[in-house]
Write a protein that holds these residues in place. Sequence first.
Motif, PDB file in Angstrom:
ATOM      1  N   GLU A 149       2.779   4.856  -1.266  1.00 33.59           N
ATOM      2  CA  GLU A 149       2.496   3.466  -1.255  1.00 33.59           C
ATOM      3  C   GLU A 149       1.514   3.422  -0.846  1.00 33.59           C
ATOM      4  N   LYS A 180       6.659  -1.973  12.727  1.00 38.11           N
ATOM      5  CA  LYS A 180       8.252  -3.540  11.890  1.00 38.11           C
ATOM      6  C   LYS A 180       9.387  -3.527  13.311  1.00 38.11           C
ATOM      7  N   ASP A 206       9.427  -7.547   6.938  1.00 39.07           N
ATOM      8  CA  ASP A 206       9.763  -7.156   5.577  1.00 39.07           C
ATOM      9  C   ASP A 206       9.409  -7.330   3.840  1.00 39.07           C
ATOM     10  N   TYR A 208       7.961  -5.110   1.869  1.00 34.84           N
ATOM     11  CA  TYR A 208       8.159  -3.568   1.097  1.00 34.84           C
ATOM     12  C   TYR A 208       8.692  -3.251   0.401  1.00 34.84           C
ATOM     13  N   ILE A 213       7.736  -6.740  -5.445  1.00 32.43           N
ATOM     14  CA  ILE A 213       7.205  -7.886  -4.009  1.00 32.43           C
ATOM     15  C   ILE A 213       6.527  -8.362  -4.014  1.00 32.43           C
ATOM     16  N   ILE A 250       5.199   2.261  -4.704  1.00 32.56           N
ATOM     17  CA  ILE A 250       6.042   0.835  -3.593  1.00 32.56           C
ATOM     18  C   ILE A 250       4.480   0.591  -2.888  1.00 32.56           C
ATOM     19  N   ASP A 252       3.581  -1.844   0.251  1.00 28.65           N
ATOM     20  CA  ASP A 252       4.164  -1.998   2.156  1.00 28.65           C
ATOM     21  C   ASP A 252       2.925  -2.713   2.046  1.00 28.65           C
TER      22      ASP A 252
ATOM     23  N   PHE B  81      10.056   3.674  13.244  1.00 28.79           N
ATOM     24  CA  PHE B  81      10.301   2.344  13.566  1.00 28.79           C
ATOM     25  C   PHE B  81      11.025   1.437  14.216  1.00 28.79           C
ATOM     26  N   ASN B  82      10.897   0.680  15.484  1.00 26.54           N
ATOM     27  CA  ASN B  82      11.751  -0.259  16.510  1.00 26.54           C
ATOM     28  C   ASN B  82      12.544  -1.067  15.943  1.00 26.54           C
ATOM     29  N   LEU B  83      13.451  -1.129  15.574  1.00 29.54           N
ATOM     30  CA  LEU B  83      12.984  -2.323  14.259  1.00 29.54           C
ATOM     31  C   LEU B  83      13.446  -3.839  15.024  1.00 29.54           C
ATOM     32  N   LYS B 186      10.892   3.237   3.513  1.00 31.33           N
ATOM     33  CA  LYS B 186      10.280   3.164   2.505  1.00 31.33           C
ATOM     34  C   LYS B 186      11.039   3.429   1.280  1.00 31.33           C
ATOM     35  N   ARG B 189      14.923   2.407   1.063  1.00 26.88           N
ATOM     36  CA  ARG B 189      15.151   1.287   0.924  1.00 26.88           C
ATOM     37  C   ARG B 189      15.991   0.803   0.896  1.00 26.88           C
TER      38      ARG B 189
END
Lengths: 374, 206
Positions: A149, A180, A206, A208, A213, A250, A252, B81-83, B186, B189
């Motif tokens: 990444e 996030k 978002d 990623y 992207i 990928i 991010d 991740f605490n979305l 990730k 996804r």
Amino acid sequence: MFLPAGSQDETGIQISNRLRASEIFRRVTQKRDFQQISTPVVEYAHTFTNEVAGMDLHSMLKWFNGEGEIEVLRPDWTAAIARAIAGQHPSKQKWSYQGSVFRFDKEDTENRQAGIEIVHADRFFGEAESLLTAVTYLNNINIHSYVIELGHTGIFDALIAPFTFNKDDEEELLKAMHDKRSDLVEEIVGKSGNSELVKPLLALIDAYGSRDIIDQYRKRWADREDLTEILTHIEKLIDLLEASGVTEVIVDLGRVKNLPYYDGIMFRGFLTNDGSTCFSGGRYDRLYQQFEQTTSAVGLAFDVDELAKHMEPEQEPEKICIIASPETHAIAEKFRMEMEEQVVDIQYELKNQTTYHQIFQVVEENSQYKVVEK
Amino acid sequence: MKPVIALTKGRLEKQFLKFFEGLGYDVEALLKKGRKLQIETREFSFFFAKGVDVTTYVENGIADIGVVGGDILIEHQPDVFNLFPLPFGHCRMALAMKQDYQWPDQKKRIASTFTNITKSYFKEKGESVDIIKLEGSVELAPILGLADAIVDIVETGTTLKENGLVIEDEFLSFSARLIANRSSLKIKRDQLVPVIERFKEGARNV
């Protein structure tokens, strides 16, 4: 006797894999002309907690020395290496290291790492060489199922630069982006009177996925030369990795730095089967500002404990046992020296013959000792 | 592999199922689970655990995503991740004590399950207190004289009232939240984002 939480003994496959991972790392980096460096396990806390390095003292294993200064067990390699190589001649650019870091905030207090640092070199060269060394190393330890990444600290920094935040809000915003956490990002940005920044940051959370992207964001940021330059930079690294046989890269774009010294590209390797992070690193030029140096610095560190868990065990060589006695031990030892390819065990008494491929014994014949198959 | 979802058992579980059904997912297998802790549906693998354990499973990648109370996330600070918030499980954190209780002259003793939240609350107020960690039925502590007051989550306030306690201060409000493992989001996804987007849409439309 018991062990403290976070400490463990190692035996069997885990230790043999870890030692093999270390040996292969040494060979790979030596072959790529890295110079080895080691720093002490005990350092002053200030090396890691100063304003530039910015690490949290709470998670370090620490004590006061006789002069009242706080010393720590090395919690991080990058800051320690920067201290050590800031004084080296700038012609020395490529460094490799191996050793443990110690932290309270991780599952294991001790974590073995193997890493590289490239300083004073062309920026793209340093990043390319770091990533390709990582790829070569993973190939050499037969780990082929991974994802790399890429991210860049400059994206978030450039997006918030035109807006004003107080220090606490900026730190909270950075943490919310790191998690996030969209609702908190919206709240912080809104309350600081920068509501036009809400939409771009929520979109960035978002951003990623695969390299597509980048194409989407190139269109979105068509009028932002600073941001499209970063995208081009990331794309060049993806091209390099793909040309070198890495199939899963990928991005991010919303990734933010989790240590204050990161300053540009950030990279991370995930192992596909369980998602564990096998390496991480990036650019940290600003770490050298504390030594009054304006330079380029980039590197990455492998989590050797994690790699050892995922490596296939080494194929066992043929194992031979020679039954000897105190009188014939020297004869058995001579025979052992001739067996270069095999593992040769000498025993006075055979305890478990199923563990050996062949068993020999020293016998006396006509007042002469010789080794014969049993 | 199907996405793995960790759900908090108990009060949040029922509210989640209602929300999940509202998103158009089939919840029959989940409703009929009895005492089973793991349920496989056509689209997902679910398992049920205590709130704090949900965060541990998600942090360690056993579950890809999880549903957990915001109070647990603030208290335990897991590396996930605490979305975003979900539209159920609303509650708030409160400091409560016996009616007409006079604070002592010396350092206060505060009982709570949420020791980190309690510590931060009093730190922000600039006050040193002794915190007594309890695992449940926190309301008993002031009644039986173990503590001067409690810090606990309050949903309707009925339990406090029935035990003769009054709210002195309210300082945080929460709801259930969707969390995700940092790597899974990730590398899985394509599987996770459609589900997350559906949750997000559902949360927005309530």
